[in-house]
Write a protein that holds these residues in place. Structure first.
Motif, PDB file in Angstrom:
ATOM      1  N   PRO A 317      11.448  -4.577  18.763  1.00  0.00           N
ATOM      2  CA  PRO A 317      11.698  -4.732  17.327  1.00  0.00           C
ATOM      3  C   PRO A 317      10.507  -4.213  16.528  1.00  0.00           C
ATOM      4  CG  PRO A 317      11.203  -6.859  18.333  1.00  0.00           C
ATOM      5  CD  PRO A 317      11.339  -5.891  19.462  1.00  0.00           C
ATOM      6  N   MET A 318      10.769  -3.305  15.576  1.00  0.00           N
ATOM      7  CA  MET A 318       9.678  -2.658  14.858  1.00  0.00           C
ATOM      8  C   MET A 318       9.843  -2.745  13.342  1.00  0.00           C
ATOM      9  SD  MET A 318       7.562  -1.721  17.098  1.00  0.00           S
ATOM     10  CE  MET A 318       6.500  -0.798  15.998  1.00  0.00           C
ATOM     11  N   ASP A 319      10.644  -3.677  12.858  1.00  0.00           N
ATOM     12  CA  ASP A 319      10.866  -3.773  11.416  1.00  0.00           C
ATOM     13  C   ASP A 319       9.552  -3.945  10.656  1.00  0.00           C
ATOM     14  OD1 ASP A 319      13.514  -3.505  11.914  1.00  0.00           O
ATOM     15  OD2 ASP A 319      14.042  -5.608  11.565  1.00  0.00           O
ATOM     16  N   HIS A 320       8.689  -4.841  11.144  1.00  0.00           N
ATOM     17  CA  HIS A 320       7.415  -5.080  10.470  1.00  0.00           C
ATOM     18  C   HIS A 320       6.554  -3.823  10.501  1.00  0.00           C
ATOM     19  CE1 HIS A 320       3.833  -7.129   9.053  1.00  0.00           C
ATOM     20  NE2 HIS A 320       3.176  -6.663  10.098  1.00  0.00           N
ATOM     21  N   GLY A 321       6.504  -3.159  11.651  1.00  0.00           N
ATOM     22  CA  GLY A 321       5.696  -1.947  11.779  1.00  0.00           C
ATOM     23  C   GLY A 321       6.145  -0.857  10.830  1.00  0.00           C
ATOM     24  N   PHE A 322       7.459  -0.674  10.686  1.00  0.00           N
ATOM     25  CA  PHE A 322       7.960   0.350   9.780  1.00  0.00           C
ATOM     26  C   PHE A 322       7.703  -0.020   8.320  1.00  0.00           C
ATOM     27  CE2 PHE A 322      10.768   1.680  13.422  1.00  0.00           C
ATOM     28  CZ  PHE A 322      10.181   2.937  13.578  1.00  0.00           C
ATOM     29  N   ARG A 323       7.751  -1.309   8.000  1.00  0.00           N
ATOM     30  CA  ARG A 323       7.419  -1.722   6.640  1.00  0.00           C
ATOM     31  C   ARG A 323       5.959  -1.402   6.320  1.00  0.00           C
ATOM     32  NH1 ARG A 323      10.694  -6.282   7.672  1.00  0.00           N
ATOM     33  NH2 ARG A 323       8.853  -7.537   8.199  1.00  0.00           N
ATOM     34  N   LYS A 324       5.056  -1.692   7.256  1.00  0.00           N
ATOM     35  CA  LYS A 324       3.641  -1.389   7.047  1.00  0.00           C
ATOM     36  C   LYS A 324       3.421   0.113   6.936  1.00  0.00           C
ATOM     37  CE  LYS A 324       0.711  -3.962   7.052  1.00  0.00           C
ATOM     38  NZ  LYS A 324       0.084  -4.678   5.909  1.00  0.00           N
ATOM     39  N   PHE A 325       4.132   0.881   7.762  1.00  0.00           N
ATOM     40  CA  PHE A 325       4.048   2.336   7.675  1.00  0.00           C
ATOM     41  C   PHE A 325       4.461   2.804   6.284  1.00  0.00           C
ATOM     42  CE2 PHE A 325       6.494   6.277   7.709  1.00  0.00           C
ATOM     43  CZ  PHE A 325       5.588   7.182   8.245  1.00  0.00           C
ATOM     44  N   ASP A 326       5.586   2.306   5.798  1.00  0.00           N
ATOM     45  CA  ASP A 326       6.094   2.682   4.478  1.00  0.00           C
ATOM     46  C   ASP A 326       5.052   2.396   3.401  1.00  0.00           C
ATOM     47  OD1 ASP A 326       9.279   2.750   3.057  1.00  0.00           O
ATOM     48  OD2 ASP A 326       7.500   2.351   1.868  1.00  0.00           O
ATOM     49  N   GLU A 327       4.482   1.217   3.430  1.00  0.00           N
ATOM     50  CA  GLU A 327       3.510   0.829   2.406  1.00  0.00           C
ATOM     51  C   GLU A 327       2.247   1.690   2.478  1.00  0.00           C
ATOM     52  OE1 GLU A 327       2.827  -3.245   3.264  1.00  0.00           O
ATOM     53  OE2 GLU A 327       4.840  -3.909   2.643  1.00  0.00           O
ATOM     54  N   SER A 328       1.709   1.864   3.676  1.00  0.00           N
ATOM     55  CA  SER A 328       0.426   2.562   3.800  1.00  0.00           C
ATOM     56  C   SER A 328       0.567   4.048   3.495  1.00  0.00           C
ATOM     57  CB  SER A 328      -0.157   2.366   5.205  1.00  0.00           C
ATOM     58  OG  SER A 328       0.667   2.962   6.188  1.00  0.00           O
ATOM     59  N   ARG A 329       1.654   4.674   3.930  1.00  0.00           N
ATOM     60  CA  ARG A 329       1.804   6.111   3.699  1.00  0.00           C
ATOM     61  C   ARG A 329       2.145   6.410   2.241  1.00  0.00           C
ATOM     62  NH1 ARG A 329      -1.546   7.966   6.079  1.00  0.00           N
ATOM     63  NH2 ARG A 329      -0.755  10.009   5.478  1.00  0.00           N
ATOM     64  N   ARG A 330       2.868   5.522   1.576  1.00  0.00           N
ATOM     65  CA  ARG A 330       3.101   5.755   0.144  1.00  0.00           C
ATOM     66  C   ARG A 330       1.814   5.555  -0.647  1.00  0.00           C
ATOM     67  NH1 ARG A 330       6.375   2.503  -2.395  1.00  0.00           N
ATOM     68  NH2 ARG A 330       6.888   1.040  -0.720  1.00  0.00           N
ATOM     69  N   ARG A 331       0.959   4.629  -0.209  1.00  0.00           N
ATOM     70  CA  ARG A 331      -0.350   4.490  -0.862  1.00  0.00           C
ATOM     71  C   ARG A 331      -1.175   5.759  -0.682  1.00  0.00           C
ATOM     72  NH1 ARG A 331      -0.414  -0.906   1.156  1.00  0.00           N
ATOM     73  NH2 ARG A 331      -1.728  -0.235   2.883  1.00  0.00           N
ATOM     74  N   ALA A 332      -1.151   6.327   0.523  1.00  0.00           N
ATOM     75  CA  ALA A 332      -1.885   7.570   0.761  1.00  0.00           C
ATOM     76  C   ALA A 332      -1.344   8.699  -0.107  1.00  0.00           C
ATOM     77  CB  ALA A 332      -1.786   7.953   2.243  1.00  0.00           C
ATOM     78  N   ALA A 333      -0.026   8.743  -0.310  1.00  0.00           N
ATOM     79  CA  ALA A 333       0.571   9.778  -1.156  1.00  0.00           C
ATOM     80  C   ALA A 333       0.142   9.616  -2.608  1.00  0.00           C
ATOM     81  CB  ALA A 333       2.093   9.736  -1.043  1.00  0.00           C
ATOM     82  N   ILE A 334       0.052   8.381  -3.083  1.00  0.00           N
ATOM     83  CA  ILE A 334      -0.402   8.144  -4.459  1.00  0.00           C
ATOM     84  C   ILE A 334      -1.852   8.597  -4.614  1.00  0.00           C
ATOM     85  CG2 ILE A 334      -0.964   6.328  -6.120  1.00  0.00           C
ATOM     86  CD1 ILE A 334       1.544   4.829  -5.057  1.00  0.00           C
ATOM     87  N   LEU A 335      -2.685   8.313  -3.619  1.00  0.00           N
ATOM     88  CA  LEU A 335      -4.070   8.771  -3.640  1.00  0.00           C
ATOM     89  C   LEU A 335      -4.128  10.294  -3.684  1.00  0.00           C
ATOM     90  CD1 LEU A 335      -7.127   8.195  -3.355  1.00  0.00           C
ATOM     91  CD2 LEU A 335      -6.791   8.244  -0.881  1.00  0.00           C
ATOM     92  N   ALA A 336      -3.292  10.949  -2.877  1.00  0.00           N
ATOM     93  CA  ALA A 336      -3.267  12.413  -2.865  1.00  0.00           C
ATOM     94  C   ALA A 336      -2.818  12.963  -4.210  1.00  0.00           C
ATOM     95  CB  ALA A 336      -2.343  12.901  -1.753  1.00  0.00           C
ATOM     96  N   ARG A 337      -1.835  12.316  -4.823  1.00  0.00           N
ATOM     97  CA  ARG A 337      -1.377  12.776  -6.129  1.00  0.00           C
ATOM     98  C   ARG A 337      -2.495  12.656  -7.167  1.00  0.00           C
ATOM     99  NH1 ARG A 337       3.694   9.900  -8.967  1.00  0.00           N
ATOM    100  NH2 ARG A 337       2.180   8.185  -9.056  1.00  0.00           N
ATOM    101  N   ARG A 338      -3.227  11.543  -7.138  1.00  0.00           N
ATOM    102  CA  ARG A 338      -4.338  11.381  -8.075  1.00  0.00           C
ATOM    103  C   ARG A 338      -5.391  12.476  -7.873  1.00  0.00           C
ATOM    104  NH1 ARG A 338      -5.011   4.905  -7.063  1.00  0.00           N
ATOM    105  NH2 ARG A 338      -3.244   4.207  -8.354  1.00  0.00           N
ATOM    106  N   GLN A 339      -5.692  12.770  -6.609  1.00  0.00           N
ATOM    107  CA  GLN A 339      -6.678  13.813  -6.328  1.00  0.00           C
ATOM    108  C   GLN A 339      -6.192  15.163  -6.827  1.00  0.00           C
ATOM    109  OE1 GLN A 339      -9.848  13.401  -4.934  1.00  0.00           O
ATOM    110  NE2 GLN A 339     -10.026  15.498  -5.695  1.00  0.00           N
TER     111      GLN A 339
END
Length: 397
Positions: A317-339
């Motif tokens: 079961p990887m529901d929690h892992g995929f949720r963390k992936f979703d959160e962390s990678r969207r944060r990285a995308a927001i950082l990239a957009r700001r840069q």
């Protein structure tokens, strides 16, 4: 047809993910609507964390051999050097930004995928729909006109969409997005390198707007000019004239091998994980190409996704892992957009007085060693928020 993972899109991100999963013993099918690779050179910059990820699928050495390692960047204004920034201290493993045309990057990744599984990549097929009842999702595929096979279905444990900024599969899933448009337009082209700046990247901070210049393999140099409106029908001669007006250097229009005009927008999905389907790369987060972060960000998405897919395919079961992936990678995308927004802001035209202040600020920043190193690390995506961590091998001249 059954496989462990279906990957939609055979660009650099989809091919990297396929190679990484095949090395883990996970079966994949990569579905690509284009019958052949696009030879038009788009993304060229590969940052150190992405090179480390690419080393994990045994293609980094080949890329480094073919590409141009950029170890220094220089800012110029009015014919005078404002300052320099060194990239050879930002990474122990890859102390440079590598310049390599995207079509060669894709070719090397495709060769690796085919070496691992000659039947993994299917070209000339369009993924048209997905059915996900919480078990094994099914992807409907339609072959392009002229193909011997028509419609068929693939079932898999997971589906990954890496089909680019205008992702058809994202639309099929109905994923909501946040879009921004910017008042920035660019004209870029590749010309014979006059040999003035060697292997340095150069930013010309001029009153009419920034001009960026990057070395490429084969004695070629890319020029990118910021415009106040879309370039529309501009040709190689027009670009050469703009470069000369702002920098005093005139590329030879007769040597032009690529010409492209683009306007900037950003697109961020509200979620990257939809049931058993995951969006990565430009399908999840399109950002400005100024700064060269988009392709690299997609590779780091895929790198973070591999261990999660491995566990999910094994039935854990990887529901929690995929949720963390979703959160962390969207944060990285927001950082990239700001840069990217900062990068574009620094390139916009200004009145002489304000331009002088900007140039003074840039000069002061690069003249301060600690600040110089911090900016260099941020530019090359070395901050921990970008990626889950890496360390493979050292490559130094």
């Amino acid at each position: 047809m059954s496989t462990d993972v279906v990957i939609v899109g055979a660009g650099p991100v989809g091919l990297y993910l396929a190679a990484a999963l095949l090395q883990e013993g996970i079966t994949v099918r990569v579905l690509e609507r284009r019958p052949a690779r696009d030879a038009h050179s788009r993304a060229i910059g590969i940052h150190p964390p992405a090179l480390a990820a690419l080393d994990g699928v045994n293609v980094a050495y080949a890329m480094v051999r073919e590409g141009v390692p950029i170890r220094t960047g220089m800012a110029v204004s009015g014919g005078k050097t404002v300052g320099t920034m060194r990239f050879d201290t930002v990474s122990e493993d890859f102390p440079f930004v590598l310049a390599l045309p995207q079509f060669r990057t894709e070719q090397l990744l495709e060769d690796r995928v085919r070496a691992l599984d000659s039947g993994a990549l299917l070209r000339g097929v369009q993924a048209t729909a997905v059915t996900d009842d919480g078990g094994r999702p099914s992807v409907s595929v339609q072959s392009q006109p002229g193909a011997t096979q028509g419609s068929r279905n693939f079932t898999a444990s997971l589906v990954v969409a890496a089909d680019g900024a205008r992702s058809h599969f994202r639309d099929v899933l109905g994923v909501p997005v946040q879009r921004r448009t910017y008042p920035d337009h660019y004209l870029m082209g590749d010309f014979a390198d006059p040999g003035i700046h060697g292997d340095m990247a150069v930013l010309f901070l001029e009153p009419g707007g920034i001009v960026e210049s990057f070395p490429l393999p084969g004695g070629v140099r890319r020029w990118v000019v910021r415009l106040t409106r879309p370039a529309e029908t501009a040709g190689a001669g027009d670009l050469a004239e703009l470069v000369q007006q702002r920098t005093g250097i005139r590329p030879d229009p007769g040597t032009n091998s690529m010409l492209s005009a683009f306007s900037v927008r950003s697109t961020l999905v509200r979620r990257m994980v939809v049931g058993r389907t995951i969006l990565i790369g430009d399908a999840a987060h399109e950002i400005s190409p100024i700064g060269g972060q988009g392709m690299n960000l997609g590779w780091l998405d895929a790198q973070a996704l591999v261990p999660l897919i491995r566990e999910a395919v094994a039935g854990r079961p990887m529901d929690h892992g995929f949720r963390k992936f979703d959160e962390s990678r969207r944060r990285a995308a927001i950082l990239a957009r700001r840069q990217s927004e900062i990068n574009m802001m620094l390139g916009r035209p200004l009145p002489p007085a304000l331009l002088g202040l900007r140039i003074a600020g840039v000069g002061a920043a690069v003249a301060t060693p600690a600040l110089n190193r911090w900016v260099a690390r941020r530019f090359t995506m070395q901050q921990r928020r970008w990626f889950p961590g890496y360390s493979r091998f050292s490559y130094r001249k």
